[in-house]
Design an enzyme around this catalytic site. Sequence first.
Site, short mmCIF file in Angstrom:
data_model
loop_
_atom_site.label_atom_id
_atom_site.label_comp_id
_atom_site.label_asym_id
_atom_site.label_seq_id
_atom_site.Cartn_x
_atom_site.Cartn_y
_atom_site.Cartn_z
N GLU A 275 62.36 3.84 33.23
CA GLU A 275 61.12 4.10 33.98
C GLU A 275 59.89 3.81 33.12
OE1 GLU A 275 61.05 4.60 37.17
OE2 GLU A 275 63.23 4.64 37.21
N ASP A 356 65.50 -2.60 32.21
CA ASP A 356 66.79 -2.32 31.58
C ASP A 356 66.78 -2.79 30.13
OD1 ASP A 356 67.90 -1.23 33.82
OD2 ASP A 356 69.09 -2.99 34.38
ZN LIG Z 1 63.64 0.34 37.88
#
Ligand SMILES: [Zn+2]
Length: 410
Positions: A275, A356
């Site tokens: 996030e 990621d």
């Molecule tokens: Zn995401």
Amino acid sequence: MNIYAIIILATLAIDFILDLVSNFLNLKSLSKQLPEEFEGVYDEDTYAKSQEYTKVRTRFGFITGIFDLILLLGFWFSGGFNWLDQIVRGWDFGELITGLIYIGILIVAKTVISLPFSIYSTFIIEERFDFNKTTPKTFALDLVKGLGLGVLIGGPILAGVLAFFMFTGELAWLYAWGAITAFSLIMQYVAPTWIMPLFNKFTPLEEGELKESIQNYADKVDFPLQEVFVIDGSKRSSKSNAFFTGFGKNKRIALYDTLIENHTDDELVSVLAHEIGHYKKKHILKGMVISVIQTGAMLFVLSVFLNAEGLFEAFYMENMSVYAGLIFFGMLYAPIDMILSVFMQMMSRKHEFEADDFAATTTEKPDDMIATLKKLSKDNLSNLTPHPFYVFLNYSHPPALERINALKKL
Ligand SMILES: [Zn+2]
């Protein structure tokens, strides 16, 4: 039937066919064989259940899609838009209030007509797969709060847009654009503190190991973390999630209680890192800028078509009006919207890979991120083998397997 009607009908048909084809391919691509990567995560039953969930959801989507289409076409070709307009005009409220009532009635009617579908979805389908935690009371309250907010927040902004187009001449689209932009910035700022708490309880994450790990990570990547909130997602569903909202001093990271329950501290840090990655890579800002530009472009095109008599003739209207024009334009604009949304999804999937990557690199533990993705897929019964065409049209996140493979290559 004029050119406007033909464009709108063609769009509805193309949309329907694309939906049908992509869903068909998606069901075809369900594989009996569990992907190797997920061995040990899914047992046979869970995997079979996840496939059944995809099938049931697809069938349900198909039925609601057909129903909505028939409803719209029926209302349109029986002259429903004009019939309602004549009734509301008869009440003599003046153009602006008439417009608000007209659009309000259409929205409420659509909500009420769709109610059986959303009840079925929540209390039958989600219940059957053990996701549903919503009580009828929560469901009813959500509905009332949603409509209330629609009136309180949607009402004024709609009134503003209608007023600009009714009274300010050629530059109306520019004024409306400014107003909508300012309004949505304010909303983004206050939503985390004023609106979301109406639906969920936000509790600051309690002191302890998890909070410490999170704080250490935030310090390491130099992210000004004020507070992490736990949100009671379990009130509605056992599905889990995490998200980032607001900006400036009002940014919040919220972790679902269901997420915390099912993951290790390290895995949760990786979720949080993902996030924060969205924030650090400026995805949130990019998304906001793009949507502001899109809104401006759309309002400009709207201003061009708002006086097109043919658009009103296509819907059998006796009177031209800004409010009805707004609705018809929405349908005329749909093909552009469809194309834009495919691009937006594409960008969003790219951003997911980047977040990621950020999480794996900064935590130096890609395996935690991989473990999280696997667990999330299992807990949410995600389709592990979606068809690429379906992904292309509909997925805002890349399929879990692609994300895992990308993480392994780092
Ligand atoms: Zn995401």
